[in-house]
Design a protein around this motif. Structure first.
Motif, PDB file in Angstrom:
ATOM      1  N   ARG A   1      48.845  35.683  42.925  1.00  0.00           N
ATOM      2  CA  ARG A   1      48.358  34.407  43.291  1.00  0.00           C
ATOM      3  C   ARG A   1      46.497  34.614  43.222  1.00  0.00           C
ATOM      4  N   SER A   2      46.024  35.322  42.152  1.00  0.00           N
ATOM      5  CA  SER A   2      44.674  35.334  42.043  1.00  0.00           C
ATOM      6  C   SER A   2      44.218  34.621  41.004  1.00  0.00           C
ATOM      7  N   GLY A   3      44.838  33.677  40.289  1.00  0.00           N
ATOM      8  CA  GLY A   3      44.801  32.924  39.313  1.00  0.00           C
ATOM      9  C   GLY A   3      44.919  33.732  37.772  1.00  0.00           C
ATOM     10  N   THR A   4      45.863  34.678  37.809  1.00  0.00           N
ATOM     11  CA  THR A   4      46.103  35.200  36.510  1.00  0.00           C
ATOM     12  C   THR A   4      47.081  34.163  35.511  1.00  0.00           C
ATOM     13  N   THR A   5      47.968  33.507  36.223  1.00  0.00           N
ATOM     14  CA  THR A   5      48.733  32.683  35.205  1.00  0.00           C
ATOM     15  C   THR A   5      47.773  31.430  34.504  1.00  0.00           C
ATOM     16  N   VAL A   6      47.115  30.822  35.204  1.00  0.00           N
ATOM     17  CA  VAL A   6      46.282  29.780  34.567  1.00  0.00           C
ATOM     18  C   VAL A   6      45.291  30.517  33.718  1.00  0.00           C
TER      19      VAL A   6
ATOM     20  N   TYR B   1      43.052  51.895  24.890  1.00  0.00           N
ATOM     21  CA  TYR B   1      41.833  52.165  25.434  1.00  0.00           C
ATOM     22  C   TYR B   1      40.608  51.447  24.977  1.00  0.00           C
ATOM     23  N   ARG B   2      40.974  50.650  23.907  1.00  0.00           N
ATOM     24  CA  ARG B   2      39.670  50.141  23.339  1.00  0.00           C
ATOM     25  C   ARG B   2      39.854  48.453  23.383  1.00  0.00           C
ATOM     26  N   SER B   3      40.802  48.338  24.172  1.00  0.00           N
ATOM     27  CA  SER B   3      41.291  46.845  24.334  1.00  0.00           C
ATOM     28  C   SER B   3      40.260  45.993  25.390  1.00  0.00           C
ATOM     29  N   HIS B   4      40.361  44.746  25.397  1.00  0.00           N
ATOM     30  CA  HIS B   4      39.599  43.962  26.261  1.00  0.00           C
ATOM     31  C   HIS B   4      40.367  43.682  27.575  1.00  0.00           C
ATOM     32  N   TYR B   5      39.572  43.720  28.771  1.00  0.00           N
ATOM     33  CA  TYR B   5      40.424  43.595  29.920  1.00  0.00           C
ATOM     34  C   TYR B   5      39.580  42.526  30.633  1.00  0.00           C
ATOM     35  N   VAL B   6      40.378  41.627  31.199  1.00  0.00           N
ATOM     36  CA  VAL B   6      39.556  40.500  32.101  1.00  0.00           C
ATOM     37  C   VAL B   6      40.343  40.796  33.591  1.00  0.00           C
ATOM     38  N   PHE B   7      39.477  40.981  34.660  1.00  0.00           N
ATOM     39  CA  PHE B   7      40.282  40.866  36.074  1.00  0.00           C
ATOM     40  C   PHE B   7      40.013  39.684  36.447  1.00  0.00           C
ATOM     41  N   THR B   8      41.137  38.960  36.971  1.00  0.00           N
ATOM     42  CA  THR B   8      40.877  37.767  37.770  1.00  0.00           C
ATOM     43  C   THR B   8      40.716  37.658  39.361  1.00  0.00           C
ATOM     44  N   PHE B   9      39.851  37.243  39.868  1.00  0.00           N
ATOM     45  CA  PHE B   9      39.670  37.272  41.340  1.00  0.00           C
ATOM     46  C   PHE B   9      39.486  36.051  42.044  1.00  0.00           C
ATOM     47  N   ARG B  10      40.118  35.883  43.324  1.00  0.00           N
ATOM     48  CA  ARG B  10      40.233  34.678  44.033  1.00  0.00           C
ATOM     49  C   ARG B  10      39.807  35.035  45.343  1.00  0.00           C
ATOM     50  N   ASN B  11      39.068  33.953  46.167  1.00  0.00           N
ATOM     51  CA  ASN B  11      38.821  34.363  47.464  1.00  0.00           C
ATOM     52  C   ASN B  11      40.104  34.890  48.294  1.00  0.00           C
ATOM     53  N   PRO B  12      39.832  36.275  48.969  1.00  0.00           N
ATOM     54  CA  PRO B  12      41.082  36.797  49.622  1.00  0.00           C
ATOM     55  C   PRO B  12      41.914  36.102  50.393  1.00  0.00           C
ATOM     56  N   ILE B  13      41.317  35.135  51.187  1.00  0.00           N
ATOM     57  CA  ILE B  13      42.220  34.481  52.126  1.00  0.00           C
ATOM     58  C   ILE B  13      43.220  33.545  51.464  1.00  0.00           C
ATOM     59  N   ASP B  14      42.337  32.942  50.473  1.00  0.00           N
ATOM     60  CA  ASP B  14      43.294  32.063  49.606  1.00  0.00           C
ATOM     61  C   ASP B  14      44.704  32.835  49.165  1.00  0.00           C
TER      62      ASP B  14
ATOM     63  N   PRO C   1      35.688  50.682  27.826  1.00  0.00           N
ATOM     64  CA  PRO C   1      34.624  50.216  27.273  1.00  0.00           C
ATOM     65  C   PRO C   1      34.469  48.734  27.443  1.00  0.00           C
ATOM     66  N   LEU C   2      35.560  48.005  27.422  1.00  0.00           N
ATOM     67  CA  LEU C   2      35.471  46.412  27.299  1.00  0.00           C
ATOM     68  C   LEU C   2      36.271  45.955  28.550  1.00  0.00           C
ATOM     69  N   VAL C   3      35.191  45.763  29.606  1.00  0.00           N
ATOM     70  CA  VAL C   3      36.044  45.411  30.940  1.00  0.00           C
ATOM     71  C   VAL C   3      35.052  44.265  31.705  1.00  0.00           C
ATOM     72  N   ARG C   4      35.580  43.245  32.155  1.00  0.00           N
ATOM     73  CA  ARG C   4      34.780  42.164  32.936  1.00  0.00           C
ATOM     74  C   ARG C   4      35.547  41.404  33.775  1.00  0.00           C
ATOM     75  N   ALA C   5      35.141  40.906  34.426  1.00  0.00           N
ATOM     76  CA  ALA C   5      35.721  39.941  35.886  1.00  0.00           C
ATOM     77  C   ALA C   5      35.244  38.500  35.672  1.00  0.00           C
ATOM     78  N   VAL C   6      36.196  37.740  36.350  1.00  0.00           N
ATOM     79  CA  VAL C   6      36.119  36.024  36.469  1.00  0.00           C
ATOM     80  C   VAL C   6      36.560  35.875  38.059  1.00  0.00           C
ATOM     81  N   PHE C   7      36.144  34.923  38.443  1.00  0.00           N
ATOM     82  CA  PHE C   7      36.511  34.728  39.767  1.00  0.00           C
ATOM     83  C   PHE C   7      36.804  33.055  39.791  1.00  0.00           C
ATOM     84  N   HIS C   8      38.074  32.790  40.644  1.00  0.00           N
ATOM     85  CA  HIS C   8      38.876  31.590  40.295  1.00  0.00           C
ATOM     86  C   HIS C   8      38.006  30.535  40.838  1.00  0.00           C
ATOM     87  N   GLU C   9      37.171  30.571  41.967  1.00  0.00           N
ATOM     88  CA  GLU C   9      36.139  29.720  42.331  1.00  0.00           C
ATOM     89  C   GLU C   9      35.068  29.125  41.367  1.00  0.00           C
TER      90      GLU C   9
END
Length: 309
Positions: free
Chosen positions: A44-49, A149-162, A203-211
């Motif tokens: 429920r952190s926005g991975t699907t969208v 190992y050399r792939s791109h990774y995007v972590f999705t985060f959303r307000n923890p209460i949501d 080597p290739l990691v970043r984060a995005v925030f649902h808000e």
């Protein structure tokens, strides 16, 4: 008219005009790890969208929750994967259907390797569910270091209460037993810790925030990947996103919820500031708090919350 299983069998049954599965003669086949792309997040952190937005690109093909780290590697991947999504009621698209690329079925490695011939990036969406989050995060780290190992990774985060209220609400709606409030909140912390671990070691990691997701973030993500995500913003509709408040969290879980919110906001601030000094070695047992970089302090803070009973 053919039933759904009959129609699927017509697609998947052996056809001499299609190439046979390479399972017998090429068991060592694997997708190139520098072409991998994975979206990782708590339930429920926005991975699907976000997955759907990425899949809008003709250069990207991401499977939805195949749990490759747990897959037995048997030559029936498409049958199992497609049956799972049918059982969830999902219509066929990139996110929910593995196309019949071989005359017979094959292991997951063969599908990703074949899809990599047609797409610049191939991979999957990965959801860390509350139960066994610690084990899942350890498995994911080991599996992806070994295979991607050399792939791109995007972590999705959303307000923890949501995330907390949405996760429990969905379970109750489906008639399932909802995970405890503390269990959900700690699984959120496990994903934060996993992001920091990936960031420091791959080597290739970043984060995005649902808000914050919108045209600017998606344009930046497209530039990072070198693909056009011009259609991606259309997948986001704020009117469909339900939001919750701390007042809706039961009193017994509110103190932990406040701590997780504070850690989350600190993470957002550090990502916005560029995540500086990621590779500075630090000892978690140092007695002087001023010794720590912002990221080192956040890591120590999360570890402390996870260690608390």
């Amino acid at each position: 008219m053919l039933s759904t299983p009959q129609r699927l069998w017509q697609v998947l049954k052996p056809n001499p005009q299609r190439e046979e599965s390479p399972t017998a003669e090429a068991s060592g086949i694997a997708p190139p790890d520098d072409r991998g792309l994975f979206v990782i997040g708590a339930a429920r952190s926005g991975t699907t969208v976000f997955q759907n937005a990425l899949n809008s690109s003709p250069d990207i093909f991401l499977l939805g929750e195949p749990a490759l780290q747990d897959d037995p590697g048997t030559p029936d991947f498409a049958a199992r994967y497609n049956a799972m999504h049918r059982s969830w009621g999902n219509q066929e698209n990139k996110s929910s259907f593995c196309p019949p690329l071989f005359g017979q079925d094959a292991p997951w490695q063969h599908y990703l390797a074949r899809l990599a011939r047609h797409y610049r990036y191939v991979g999957s969406k990965i959801v860390v569910n509350p139960h066994e989050a610690a084990r899942t995060c350890q498995q994911l780290f080991e599996f992806h270091c070994r295979h991607f190992y050399r792939s791109h990774y995007v972590f999705t985060f959303r307000n923890p209460i949501d995330v907390l209220m949405s996760t429990r609400g969905l379970a109750e709606l489906n008639g399932d037993e909802a995970a405890g409030h503390d269990t959900v909140l700690k699984s959120f912390l496990q994903v934060m810790a996993l992001y920091i671990r990936f960031l420091r070691n791959l080597p290739l990691v970043r984060a995005v925030f649902h808000e914050d997701l919108g045209e600017a973030v998606l344009r930046d993500t497209g530039a990072w990947l070198g693909v056009d995500l011009g259609e991606a913003a259309g997948y986001y509709d704020n009117a469909r996103v339900r939001r919750y408040s701390l007042d809706q969290v039961p009193e017994h879980a509110r103190a932990l919820a406040e701590e997780v919110i504070a850690a989350y906001e600190e993470l957002r601030g550090q990502v916005a500031g560029g995540m500086r000094l990621v590779q500075l070695e630090q000892n978690s047992n140092h007695i002087d708090p001023a010794h720590f970089t912002p990221l080192g302090n956040l890591h120590r803070r999360i570890a402390g919350l996870l260690a608390a009973s």
